[in-house]
Scaffold this active site. Structure first.
Site, PDB file in Angstrom:
ATOM      1  N   GLY A  46       0.860  -1.135   0.077  1.00 53.68           N
ATOM      2  CA  GLY A  46      -0.081   0.012   0.066  1.00 53.68           C
ATOM      3  C   GLY A  46       1.021   1.214  -0.076  1.00 53.68           C
ATOM      4  N   GLN A  51       3.025   9.906   1.365  1.00 52.80           N
ATOM      5  CA  GLN A  51       4.251   9.278   1.382  1.00 52.80           C
ATOM      6  C   GLN A  51       5.141   9.857   0.232  1.00 52.80           C
ATOM      7  OE1 GLN A  51       2.158   5.155   2.182  1.00 52.80           O
ATOM      8  NE2 GLN A  51       4.310   5.037   3.201  1.00 52.80           N
ATOM      9  N   CYS A  92       5.883  -0.322   7.164  1.00 52.89           N
ATOM     10  CA  CYS A  92       5.428   0.863   6.047  1.00 52.89           C
ATOM     11  C   CYS A  92       6.815   1.337   5.253  1.00 52.89           C
ATOM     12  CB  CYS A  92       5.303   2.172   7.217  1.00 52.89           C
ATOM     13  SG  CYS A  92       4.867   3.466   6.404  1.00 52.89           S
ATOM     14  N   LEU A  93       6.477   1.556   4.108  1.00 52.61           N
ATOM     15  CA  LEU A  93       7.461   2.076   3.212  1.00 52.61           C
ATOM     16  C   LEU A  93       8.174   3.248   3.517  1.00 52.61           C
ATOM     17  CD1 LEU A  93       5.687   1.203  -0.227  1.00 52.61           C
ATOM     18  CD2 LEU A  93       7.527  -0.079   1.158  1.00 52.61           C
ATOM     19  N   HIS A 134      -4.379   1.748   7.536  1.00 51.59           N
ATOM     20  CA  HIS A 134      -2.986   2.344   7.722  1.00 51.59           C
ATOM     21  C   HIS A 134      -2.778   3.440   6.677  1.00 51.59           C
ATOM     22  CE1 HIS A 134       1.705   1.271   7.939  1.00 51.59           C
ATOM     23  NE2 HIS A 134       1.598   2.072   7.058  1.00 51.59           N
ATOM     24  N   GLU A 135      -3.176   2.994   5.389  1.00 50.82           N
ATOM     25  CA  GLU A 135      -3.062   4.141   4.583  1.00 50.82           C
ATOM     26  C   GLU A 135      -3.836   5.311   4.445  1.00 50.82           C
ATOM     27  OE1 GLU A 135      -0.431   3.598   2.530  1.00 50.82           O
ATOM     28  OE2 GLU A 135      -0.319   1.619   3.035  1.00 50.82           O
ATOM     29  N   HIS A 138      -2.354   7.825   6.899  1.00 50.94           N
ATOM     30  CA  HIS A 138      -1.227   8.589   6.139  1.00 50.94           C
ATOM     31  C   HIS A 138      -1.754   9.952   5.845  1.00 50.94           C
ATOM     32  CE1 HIS A 138       2.596   6.264   6.112  1.00 50.94           C
ATOM     33  NE2 HIS A 138       1.866   5.236   5.697  1.00 50.94           N
TER      34      HIS A 138
HETATM   35 NI    NI Z   1       2.825   3.388   5.644  1.00 50.17          NI
END
Ligand code: NI
Length: 177
Positions: A46, A51, A92-93, A134-135, A138
């Site tokens: 995701g 991000q 998380c990226l 989660h997304e 962000h």
């Molecule tokens: Ni993340």
């Protein structure tokens, strides 16, 4: 199509609040395609626009094992969430290499728009439900480490700040040469 640069915690831009998407044009489709490519390349399941330093309410998700089930959520909203909660080990990226358990709703119903501005609704459970929550966090400037204890969060922050300093030092050396 270019890969996008993913902001890394504790970059303050990760805490910006995203604005709703209002224009459904080619630029939006290109952004979605670039975000999807960046997510697959990372690899991740995701990615939120926040991000990649684009502060618009847009997320891409693919939780399939075959990596061929791209889901795009524009202006997503959670319209129902189960009382039942579940802990999932999240990563998380923007916080590479860090994984920890986060308590979230086990099931959610979400509403969003697709890239043509058409409404859809989705019932999600398991990993997809976790990923949507989660997304969407962000988009309101929240990174999953904010659910962890202050001690853990601070340790993670110090680790990334140290890595940043080291990268900068190496970068300087490279330019001096
Ligand atoms: Ni993340």
């Amino acid at each position: 199509m270019p890969l996008l640069n993913i902001l890394r915690f504790p970059d303050s831009r990760l805490h910006k609040i995203a604005k709703p998407v209002t224009v459904f044009d080619h630029r939006l489709k290109r952004l979605v395609a670039d975000m999807a490519e960046t997510m697959y390349e990372a690899p991740g399941i995701g990615l939120a626009a926040t991000q990649v330093d684009v502060h618009e309410r847009l997320i891409v998700i693919d939780t399939s094992e075959t990596r061929d089930d791209l889901r795009v959520f524009i202006n997503p909203e959670i319209i129902w969430a189960s009382e039942e909660k579940q802990v999932f080990e999240e990563g998380c990226l923007s916080v590479p290499g860090i994984y920890d358990g986060v308590l979230r709703h086990a099931r959610v119903k979400a509403r969003a728009l697709d890239t043509d501005g058409r409404h859809f609704e989705i019932d999600a459970d398991g990993l997809l439900a976790v990923c949507i929550q989660h997304e969407m966090d962000h988009l309101v400037g929240k990174v999953f480490v904010e659910y962890l204890s202050p001690l853990k969060r601070n340790r993670i922050k110090q680790k990334f700040l140290k890595e940043e300093r080291e990268e900068r030092r190496h970068g300087q050396k490279a330019t001096l040469r």
